[in-house]
Scaffold this motif. Sequence first.
Motif, PDB file in Angstrom:
ATOM      1  N   GLN A 113       0.888  -1.274   0.007  1.00 13.97           N
ATOM      2  CA  GLN A 113       0.082   0.063   0.077  1.00 13.97           C
ATOM      3  C   GLN A 113       0.713   1.145  -0.048  1.00 13.97           C
ATOM      4  O   GLN A 113       0.497   2.136  -0.737  1.00 13.97           O
ATOM      5  CB  GLN A 113      -0.940  -0.077   1.257  1.00 13.97           C
ATOM      6  CG  GLN A 113      -1.909  -1.003   1.244  1.00 13.97           C
ATOM      7  CD  GLN A 113      -2.744  -1.010   2.229  1.00 13.97           C
ATOM      8  OE1 GLN A 113      -2.895  -0.099   3.138  1.00 13.97           O
ATOM      9  NE2 GLN A 113      -3.335  -2.339   2.819  1.00 13.97           N
ATOM     10  N   CYS A 114       1.998   1.232   0.772  1.00 14.01           N
ATOM     11  CA  CYS A 114       2.826   2.220   0.689  1.00 14.01           C
ATOM     12  C   CYS A 114       3.327   2.836  -0.464  1.00 14.01           C
ATOM     13  O   CYS A 114       3.140   3.894  -1.019  1.00 14.01           O
ATOM     14  CB  CYS A 114       4.054   1.853   1.821  1.00 14.01           C
ATOM     15  SG  CYS A 114       5.158   3.397   1.952  1.00 14.01           S
ATOM     16  N   GLU A 115       3.804   1.732  -1.086  1.00 18.80           N
ATOM     17  CA  GLU A 115       4.496   1.920  -2.365  1.00 18.80           C
ATOM     18  C   GLU A 115       3.516   2.765  -3.574  1.00 18.80           C
ATOM     19  O   GLU A 115       3.834   3.536  -3.995  1.00 18.80           O
ATOM     20  CB  GLU A 115       5.035   0.537  -3.168  1.00 18.80           C
ATOM     21  CG  GLU A 115       4.178  -0.324  -3.666  1.00 18.80           C
ATOM     22  CD  GLU A 115       4.761  -1.598  -4.266  1.00 18.80           C
ATOM     23  OE1 GLU A 115       5.996  -1.706  -3.725  1.00 18.80           O
ATOM     24  OE2 GLU A 115       4.084  -2.473  -4.677  1.00 18.80           O
ATOM     25  N   VAL A 116       2.471   2.314  -3.423  1.00 19.98           N
ATOM     26  CA  VAL A 116       1.320   2.847  -4.471  1.00 19.98           C
ATOM     27  C   VAL A 116       1.046   4.277  -3.944  1.00 19.98           C
ATOM     28  O   VAL A 116       0.922   5.223  -4.766  1.00 19.98           O
ATOM     29  CB  VAL A 116       0.188   1.935  -4.802  1.00 19.98           C
ATOM     30  CG1 VAL A 116       0.722   0.756  -5.385  1.00 19.98           C
ATOM     31  CG2 VAL A 116      -0.516   1.662  -3.841  1.00 19.98           C
ATOM     32  N   VAL A 117       0.852   4.431  -2.811  1.00 19.58           N
ATOM     33  CA  VAL A 117       0.465   5.683  -2.198  1.00 19.58           C
ATOM     34  C   VAL A 117       1.652   6.677  -2.579  1.00 19.58           C
ATOM     35  O   VAL A 117       1.518   7.880  -2.837  1.00 19.58           O
ATOM     36  CB  VAL A 117       0.277   5.800  -0.660  1.00 19.58           C
ATOM     37  CG1 VAL A 117       0.245   7.044  -0.017  1.00 19.58           C
ATOM     38  CG2 VAL A 117      -1.132   4.993  -0.505  1.00 19.58           C
ATOM     39  N   VAL A 118       2.791   6.440  -2.182  1.00 17.54           N
ATOM     40  CA  VAL A 118       3.825   7.057  -2.580  1.00 17.54           C
ATOM     41  C   VAL A 118       4.096   7.534  -4.068  1.00 17.54           C
ATOM     42  O   VAL A 118       4.423   8.824  -4.454  1.00 17.54           O
ATOM     43  CB  VAL A 118       5.369   6.600  -1.997  1.00 17.54           C
ATOM     44  CG1 VAL A 118       6.494   7.276  -2.587  1.00 17.54           C
ATOM     45  CG2 VAL A 118       5.257   6.458  -0.550  1.00 17.54           C
ATOM     46  N   LEU A 119       4.003   6.619  -4.892  1.00 14.85           N
ATOM     47  CA  LEU A 119       4.064   6.770  -6.207  1.00 14.85           C
ATOM     48  C   LEU A 119       3.082   7.580  -6.740  1.00 14.85           C
ATOM     49  O   LEU A 119       3.160   8.526  -7.700  1.00 14.85           O
ATOM     50  CB  LEU A 119       4.127   5.623  -7.039  1.00 14.85           C
ATOM     51  CG  LEU A 119       5.377   4.631  -6.752  1.00 14.85           C
ATOM     52  CD1 LEU A 119       5.273   3.284  -7.436  1.00 14.85           C
ATOM     53  CD2 LEU A 119       6.519   5.408  -7.430  1.00 14.85           C
ATOM     54  N   ALA A 120       1.944   7.647  -6.156  1.00 13.96           N
ATOM     55  CA  ALA A 120       0.673   8.404  -6.744  1.00 13.96           C
ATOM     56  C   ALA A 120       0.755   9.792  -6.197  1.00 13.96           C
ATOM     57  O   ALA A 120       0.643  10.807  -6.914  1.00 13.96           O
ATOM     58  CB  ALA A 120      -0.595   7.472  -6.298  1.00 13.96           C
ATOM     59  N   GLU A 121       0.865   9.909  -4.913  1.00 12.13           N
ATOM     60  CA  GLU A 121       0.699  11.150  -3.968  1.00 12.13           C
ATOM     61  C   GLU A 121       1.874  11.925  -4.129  1.00 12.13           C
ATOM     62  O   GLU A 121       2.017  13.086  -3.914  1.00 12.13           O
ATOM     63  CB  GLU A 121       0.133  10.945  -2.641  1.00 12.13           C
ATOM     64  CG  GLU A 121      -1.166   9.985  -2.524  1.00 12.13           C
ATOM     65  CD  GLU A 121      -2.299  10.965  -3.181  1.00 12.13           C
ATOM     66  OE1 GLU A 121      -2.332  11.950  -3.555  1.00 12.13           O
ATOM     67  OE2 GLU A 121      -3.315  10.236  -3.568  1.00 12.13           O
ATOM     68  N   TYR A 122       3.126  11.200  -3.899  1.00  9.31           N
ATOM     69  CA  TYR A 122       4.441  11.861  -3.863  1.00  9.31           C
ATOM     70  C   TYR A 122       5.226  12.194  -5.254  1.00  9.31           C
ATOM     71  O   TYR A 122       5.668  13.308  -5.371  1.00  9.31           O
ATOM     72  CB  TYR A 122       5.306  11.459  -2.778  1.00  9.31           C
ATOM     73  CG  TYR A 122       4.993  11.590  -1.399  1.00  9.31           C
ATOM     74  CD1 TYR A 122       5.240  12.753  -0.732  1.00  9.31           C
ATOM     75  CD2 TYR A 122       4.407  10.447  -0.843  1.00  9.31           C
ATOM     76  CE1 TYR A 122       4.884  12.652   0.635  1.00  9.31           C
ATOM     77  CE2 TYR A 122       3.672  10.711   0.641  1.00  9.31           C
ATOM     78  CZ  TYR A 122       4.096  11.680   1.196  1.00  9.31           C
ATOM     79  OH  TYR A 122       3.786  11.656   2.719  1.00  9.31           O
ATOM     80  N   GLU A 123       5.109  11.156  -6.051  1.00  8.70           N
ATOM     81  CA  GLU A 123       5.798  11.166  -7.223  1.00  8.70           C
ATOM     82  C   GLU A 123       4.902  11.388  -8.396  1.00  8.70           C
ATOM     83  O   GLU A 123       5.469  11.763  -9.563  1.00  8.70           O
ATOM     84  CB  GLU A 123       6.539   9.787  -7.388  1.00  8.70           C
ATOM     85  CG  GLU A 123       7.294   9.507  -6.465  1.00  8.70           C
ATOM     86  CD  GLU A 123       8.606  10.490  -6.296  1.00  8.70           C
ATOM     87  OE1 GLU A 123       8.943  11.167  -7.110  1.00  8.70           O
ATOM     88  OE2 GLU A 123       8.946  10.506  -5.285  1.00  8.70           O
ATOM     89  N   GLY A 124       3.489  11.637  -8.173  1.00  7.89           N
ATOM     90  CA  GLY A 124       2.517  11.932  -9.329  1.00  7.89           C
ATOM     91  C   GLY A 124       2.498  11.068 -10.503  1.00  7.89           C
ATOM     92  O   GLY A 124       2.077  11.466 -11.741  1.00  7.89           O
ATOM     93  N   LEU A 125       2.669   9.839 -10.213  1.00  7.57           N
ATOM     94  CA  LEU A 125       2.518   9.022 -11.464  1.00  7.57           C
ATOM     95  C   LEU A 125       1.100   8.576 -11.594  1.00  7.57           C
ATOM     96  O   LEU A 125       0.331   8.600 -10.638  1.00  7.57           O
ATOM     97  CB  LEU A 125       3.406   7.519 -11.091  1.00  7.57           C
ATOM     98  CG  LEU A 125       4.589   7.486 -11.663  1.00  7.57           C
ATOM     99  CD1 LEU A 125       5.547   8.648 -11.061  1.00  7.57           C
ATOM    100  CD2 LEU A 125       5.443   6.030 -11.293  1.00  7.57           C
ATOM    101  N   THR A 126       0.842   8.215 -12.986  1.00  8.53           N
ATOM    102  CA  THR A 126      -0.660   7.861 -13.131  1.00  8.53           C
ATOM    103  C   THR A 126      -0.564   6.388 -12.799  1.00  8.53           C
ATOM    104  O   THR A 126       0.045   5.544 -12.317  1.00  8.53           O
ATOM    105  CB  THR A 126      -0.843   7.803 -14.696  1.00  8.53           C
ATOM    106  OG1 THR A 126      -0.027   7.045 -15.496  1.00  8.53           O
ATOM    107  CG2 THR A 126      -0.613   9.427 -15.154  1.00  8.53           C
ATOM    108  N   LEU A 127      -1.970   5.975 -12.753  1.00  7.10           N
ATOM    109  CA  LEU A 127      -2.257   4.470 -12.322  1.00  7.10           C
ATOM    110  C   LEU A 127      -1.689   3.494 -13.272  1.00  7.10           C
ATOM    111  O   LEU A 127      -0.923   2.348 -12.822  1.00  7.10           O
ATOM    112  CB  LEU A 127      -3.705   4.271 -12.334  1.00  7.10           C
ATOM    113  CG  LEU A 127      -4.616   5.013 -11.107  1.00  7.10           C
ATOM    114  CD1 LEU A 127      -6.248   4.830 -11.614  1.00  7.10           C
ATOM    115  CD2 LEU A 127      -4.277   4.735 -10.020  1.00  7.10           C
ATOM    116  N   ALA A 128      -1.538   3.985 -14.687  1.00  4.43           N
ATOM    117  CA  ALA A 128      -0.769   3.060 -15.558  1.00  4.43           C
ATOM    118  C   ALA A 128       0.285   2.997 -15.209  1.00  4.43           C
ATOM    119  O   ALA A 128       1.363   1.883 -15.341  1.00  4.43           O
ATOM    120  CB  ALA A 128      -1.373   3.416 -16.990  1.00  4.43           C
TER     121      ALA A 128
END
Length: 167
Positions: A113-128
Motif C-alpha cells: 500500500q505504501c509504494e502505490v500511495v508514494v508513487l501516486a501522491e508524492y511522485e505524481g505517477l498515473t495509475l498506468a
Amino acid sequence: MTDAEFQAIFEQHKDAVYRFAWRMSRSPAAAEDITQDVFVGFLRHPGRFDPARGTLRAFLLGIARNLALKHWRAEHRFEPLDDDAVVAEPFDLERGDVGDMVGRAVRALPPLQCEVVVLAEYEGLTLAEIARAVDADVGTVKSRLHRGRENLRRMLAPLRSHQPITT
C-alpha cells in the motif's frame, strides 16, 4: 548510451528514485544503496527500458521498488507481504506537526500500500505508470491505493477534529 546522456538521466531522476527508496526502506543508507543500484543496473543494461511500455521514470521507480522489496524481505523474513492489511490505529496529536504525522502514517502502511500511495501522491505517477512500476494490473493498483488511502484516513482521523480555527 553516452556518458552525457546517462548523466542527464541521472540528474533528472535521482531525487525521485531516492525519495521513493527512502520512503519504502525508511533508511537513508538503504535508500542511497538502492538508488545507486538502480542507476548502476540501468547503466549496465539500458536496453531493458522499453519506451513503448511506459516512461523512464516509471521504469526506474520499478527497479527501485524491486530492490526496496528485496531489502524489506531481508529485514522482515517472517512477516507476510500483505496488501490487505488494515492499519487503523490513530496517531497521537501531541507528537509532532501535521507533516510529520502524515509522513509517519505513510511509513506505517503495509509495503504494497505504501509504494502505490508514494508513487501516486508524492511522485505524481498515473495509475498506468504505477502498474508498470510495481508489475501489477491497474485494478490491483486501484485496490491497493484505495486501501492505503483508507488506512491513512483512519490513522489521521484525529487531525480532522483538531483543525485550527482561522478568522
